[in-house]
Write a protein that holds these residues in place. Sequence first.
Motif, mmCIF file in Angstrom:
data_model
loop_
_atom_site.group_PDB
_atom_site.id
_atom_site.type_symbol
_atom_site.label_atom_id
_atom_site.label_comp_id
_atom_site.label_asym_id
_atom_site.label_seq_id
_atom_site.Cartn_x
_atom_site.Cartn_y
_atom_site.Cartn_z
ATOM 1 N N GLU A 13 8.923 -20.507 -4.033
ATOM 2 C CA GLU A 13 7.837 -21.376 -3.557
ATOM 3 C C GLU A 13 7.914 -22.805 -4.121
ATOM 4 N N LYS A 14 7.518 -23.697 -3.136
ATOM 5 C CA LYS A 14 7.124 -25.126 -3.842
ATOM 6 C C LYS A 14 6.201 -25.216 -4.862
ATOM 7 N N LEU B 138 20.599 -12.628 -9.685
ATOM 8 C CA LEU B 138 20.976 -11.996 -8.175
ATOM 9 C C LEU B 138 22.604 -12.065 -7.721
ATOM 10 N N LEU B 139 23.232 -12.919 -8.297
ATOM 11 C CA LEU B 139 24.436 -13.118 -7.744
ATOM 12 C C LEU B 139 25.396 -12.182 -8.317
ATOM 13 N N LEU B 140 24.956 -11.675 -9.583
ATOM 14 C CA LEU B 140 25.896 -10.590 -10.384
ATOM 15 C C LEU B 140 25.397 -9.255 -9.757
ATOM 16 N N ALA C 283 23.754 -12.716 0.259
ATOM 17 C CA ALA C 283 24.638 -13.922 0.576
ATOM 18 C C ALA C 283 24.164 -15.049 -0.445
ATOM 19 N N ILE C 284 25.106 -15.856 -0.719
ATOM 20 C CA ILE C 284 24.682 -16.966 -1.845
ATOM 21 C C ILE C 284 23.482 -17.779 -0.991
ATOM 22 N N ALA C 285 23.661 -17.931 0.166
ATOM 23 C CA ALA C 285 22.064 -18.555 1.074
ATOM 24 C C ALA C 285 21.079 -18.086 0.793
ATOM 25 N N THR C 286 21.071 -16.690 0.943
ATOM 26 C CA THR C 286 19.868 -16.116 0.400
ATOM 27 C C THR C 286 19.425 -16.041 -0.985
ATOM 28 N N VAL C 287 20.324 -15.943 -1.886
ATOM 29 C CA VAL C 287 19.952 -16.175 -3.094
ATOM 30 C C VAL C 287 19.326 -17.466 -3.737
ATOM 31 N N ALA C 288 19.912 -18.532 -2.797
ATOM 32 C CA ALA C 288 19.476 -19.837 -3.067
ATOM 33 C C ALA C 288 17.778 -19.965 -2.521
ATOM 34 N N ALA D 55 15.743 -17.564 -2.338
ATOM 35 C CA ALA D 55 14.985 -16.612 -3.252
ATOM 36 C C ALA D 55 14.254 -17.226 -4.411
ATOM 37 N N VAL D 56 15.145 -18.527 -4.813
ATOM 38 C CA VAL D 56 14.959 -19.185 -6.103
ATOM 39 C C VAL D 56 14.254 -20.422 -5.803
ATOM 40 N N GLY D 57 14.028 -20.727 -4.595
ATOM 41 C CA GLY D 57 13.339 -21.859 -4.348
ATOM 42 C C GLY D 57 14.335 -23.025 -3.870
#
Length: 271
Positions: free
Chosen positions: A186-187, A231-233, A238-243, A245-247
């Motif tokens: 979240e912001k 999350l990446l490990l 997908a990288i976009a989903t990880v991005a 997920a961490v804001g």
Amino acid sequence: MSEYVHYQQVSEVPGLVLSTARFAEFSFDRHFHLDFHVGLVSEGVQRQGSHGKSVLLGPGTIALMPPGEIHDGAAQDGGEYTLKTFRLSQELVAGVAGEISGRSHVPELSSAVLDDRLLAGSLVRLHDTMRDSGGAGGLDVQTQWLTLLESLLLQSRAVVPERVPGALAPAQWGRVRDYCYSRLAEKITLEELAALCGLGRFQFLKQFKLTIGMTPHAWLLRLRLEHACELLLQGSQAIATVAQAVGFYDQSHFNRAFRQAYGVAPSRFRA
């Protein structure tokens, strides 16, 4: 290059208007403003007249113009120049000055030309960021905005800063830490974090840095990136989903921040 002027209101900061202009033949007649102006010439040179004196404003200088001050402006020797300004309402300045000093009062503002290349460069970059992003909602931009405005008001001797008593109490730090951990996607705003500690924004910024040794934005950015590594490990998203997920809602921003922190792109980290 043709002349132009562009104004942009910053919705997250009531009373703040940005302006960007390119001038050559146009000149300002003697005039005044009802708000407080911070003027930055990022390219070229402007000749400004006030109090019967003429000064030259170029890259590295900051012009502070209080409400009611009569002045003019024109390009120097027929050249062109780019002018960026922060236009601050008197209510906005009074509110920020109150937060810095810890007391409610209207600061006595005076005109000044500051020769500070580092501060001027930071203000130009902040102006560009606010203009390009359309606001000042991010924690990073909020922190830069308040920190730089504090520097200006202190250099102009308009305020005396309130003494910061020390670091955050363990309970305050715990609330901030837990709040950020639970809302990584979240912001998160500076106002939210300061409110968790029962502090104003300026006092929170200073006490947070005394406690952690980093700004709130820098600490939160690292927290997000560290969680992204986990999350990446795992390799299942997908990288976009990880991005997201961490804001990070802009994958290119995530890639740049990740590479700057770890020296490789996210795709290489889990390869």
